[in-house]
Design a protein around this motif. Structure first.
Motif, short mmCIF file in Angstrom:
data_model
loop_
_atom_site.label_atom_id
_atom_site.label_comp_id
_atom_site.label_asym_id
_atom_site.label_seq_id
_atom_site.Cartn_x
_atom_site.Cartn_y
_atom_site.Cartn_z
N LEU A 161 0.82 -1.22 0.00
CA LEU A 161 0.00 0.00 0.00
C LEU A 161 0.85 1.27 0.00
O LEU A 161 0.56 2.23 -0.72
CB LEU A 161 -0.96 0.00 1.20
N GLN A 162 1.91 1.30 0.82
CA GLN A 162 2.76 2.49 0.87
C GLN A 162 3.46 2.72 -0.46
O GLN A 162 3.56 3.86 -0.95
CB GLN A 162 3.79 2.38 1.99
N ALA A 163 3.92 1.66 -1.09
CA ALA A 163 4.58 1.79 -2.39
C ALA A 163 3.60 2.27 -3.45
O ALA A 163 3.97 3.05 -4.34
CB ALA A 163 5.20 0.46 -2.80
N ILE A 164 2.36 1.82 -3.38
CA ILE A 164 1.34 2.26 -4.34
C ILE A 164 1.10 3.76 -4.18
O ILE A 164 1.03 4.52 -5.16
CB ILE A 164 0.04 1.47 -4.14
N ALA A 165 0.99 4.22 -2.93
CA ALA A 165 0.78 5.65 -2.69
C ALA A 165 1.96 6.46 -3.21
O ALA A 165 1.78 7.53 -3.82
CB ALA A 165 0.57 5.91 -1.20
N ALA A 166 3.17 5.97 -3.00
CA ALA A 166 4.35 6.67 -3.50
C ALA A 166 4.36 6.70 -5.03
O ALA A 166 4.83 7.66 -5.64
CB ALA A 166 5.61 6.02 -2.97
N GLU A 167 3.87 5.63 -5.66
CA GLU A 167 3.85 5.57 -7.12
C GLU A 167 2.96 6.67 -7.71
O GLU A 167 3.30 7.31 -8.71
CB GLU A 167 3.34 4.20 -7.57
N PHE A 168 1.81 6.92 -7.09
CA PHE A 168 0.94 8.00 -7.56
C PHE A 168 1.57 9.36 -7.30
O PHE A 168 1.39 10.30 -8.08
CB PHE A 168 -0.43 7.92 -6.89
N ASN A 169 2.26 9.51 -6.16
CA ASN A 169 2.90 10.76 -5.78
C ASN A 169 1.90 11.91 -5.63
O ASN A 169 2.24 13.06 -5.82
CB ASN A 169 4.01 11.15 -6.77
N PHE A 170 0.64 11.58 -5.31
CA PHE A 170 -0.32 12.59 -4.90
C PHE A 170 -0.13 12.82 -3.39
O PHE A 170 0.52 12.03 -2.71
CB PHE A 170 -1.75 12.14 -5.14
N SER A 171 -0.73 13.88 -2.87
CA SER A 171 -0.59 14.10 -1.43
C SER A 171 -1.24 12.98 -0.63
O SER A 171 -0.76 12.64 0.46
CB SER A 171 -1.15 15.46 -1.02
N GLU A 172 -2.32 12.36 -1.16
CA GLU A 172 -2.91 11.20 -0.50
C GLU A 172 -3.54 10.23 -1.50
O GLU A 172 -3.96 10.63 -2.58
CB GLU A 172 -3.99 11.61 0.52
N VAL A 173 -3.60 8.98 -1.08
CA VAL A 173 -4.31 7.90 -1.77
C VAL A 173 -5.17 7.20 -0.73
O VAL A 173 -4.73 6.99 0.42
CB VAL A 173 -3.33 6.90 -2.42
N THR A 174 -6.41 6.84 -1.10
CA THR A 174 -7.26 6.10 -0.16
C THR A 174 -7.51 4.69 -0.65
O THR A 174 -7.62 4.43 -1.85
CB THR A 174 -8.61 6.81 0.07
N PHE A 175 -7.62 3.78 0.32
CA PHE A 175 -7.91 2.38 0.08
C PHE A 175 -9.18 2.04 0.87
O PHE A 175 -9.21 2.21 2.09
CB PHE A 175 -6.74 1.50 0.52
N VAL A 176 -10.20 1.56 0.16
CA VAL A 176 -11.52 1.37 0.75
C VAL A 176 -11.76 -0.12 0.99
O VAL A 176 -11.55 -0.95 0.09
CB VAL A 176 -12.61 1.95 -0.15
#
Length: 282
Positions: A34-49
């Protein structure tokens, strides 16, 4: 493959506001990625539902910045709530977050959520330090209403009031000074700093968190909530704030924040701009 959506949040049109990637069904994703996925987008946040832990609620939502998981953030709640309604969920919902359940309401592309988490004050950084962090002179820090304070509602920000709009536009954060601030005043968000100026009935704001991979944030609902709670605390009066953020970086955003005896309510719009598939191995 895991589907994802991208919404622009705190705006009513594409390419404004704050980008948010949403994984509306994250159960199939490996937790350690999950952390690597968020870093890949490089947006300020990513949400996982995920499905809720309490079946009376709508969903459980995890929020990641490019460098860490956080318990609470405004634009991820607004964007995720609107995305769920767009997918067919009812307009009244309760989202489970790291700070507890948050009730949300969505009407005509506009979402609101209320948090009753109390304001916490972690530190009072020296005005000279905050000025260095923002690349300003100490005289540009306005002390008439409050001194700089590190405070928040589950996520802390250094909040500094500036003397005028020109000072806000002139901010050029000094990363070395921010590291100094983070070492002196450890907090939940690495000395992330919200600078603001009050202009009549409106508030102009900028938020910088380069130590967490966010050089500047176009819209920060959690910081807006902290600001509204802080101003209610120091003035003793309810606050209705219209906050404009992201203007200086070309992604104008509009956040409505109300603080009263019931808590803090954040309201904003969001629009879908992209959707796609993530290919990732376990």
């Amino acid at each position: 493959m895991s589907p994802y959506l991208v919404y622009d949040v705190f705006t009513d049109r594409p390419f404004g506001g704050n980008q948010l990637a949403i994984f509306p069904d994250a159960e199939g994703l490996p937790q350690h990625r999950l952390q690597a996925i968020a870093a890949e987008f490089n947006f300020s946040e990513v949400t996982f539902v995920y499905p809720p832990d309490d079946l009376r609620h709508t969903a459980r939502v995890r929020i990641f910045t490019p460098t860490m998981e956080i318990p609470f953030a405004g634009h991820p709640i607004i964007g995720t709530a609107i995305a769920l309604v767009d997918a067919g969920f009812p307009p009244r919902m309760v989202l489970e977050l790291g700070i507890g359940p948050i009730p949300c309401t969505v009407t005509d592309g506009r979402a609101s959520f209320t948090t009753s988490v109390p304001l916490t004050r972690d530190a009072t950084p020296e005005p000279s330090l905050v000025a260095r962090v923002l690349g300003l002179t100490e005289a540009q820090i306005d002390l008439s209403v409050h001194a700089p304070v590190q405070a928040g509602l589950g996520l802390s920000f250094v909040i500094a009031r500036l003397t005028d709009r020109a000072a806000l536009s002139a901010c050029q954060p000094d990363v070395a000074a921010m590291r100094d601030g983070a070492s002196r005043h450890p907090g939940s968000f690495d000395f992330a700093t919200l600078a603001y100026f009050v202009d009549g009935d409106g508030v102009h704001a900028r938020m910088f968190a380069p130590l967490d991979g966010i050089p500047e944030d176009p819209a920060t609902g959690s910081a807006a909530a902290a600001l509204a709670a802080l101003l209610r605390d120091v003035t003793g009066r309810p606050q209705d704030l219209t906050i404009r953020q992201g203007v200086d970086m070309g992604r104008p955003s509009l956040i409505l924040a109300r603080a009263d005896a019931e808590g803090v309510t954040i309201t904003g719009q969001a629009v879908r701009v992209m959707e796609g598939q993530l290919h990732v191995d376990a």
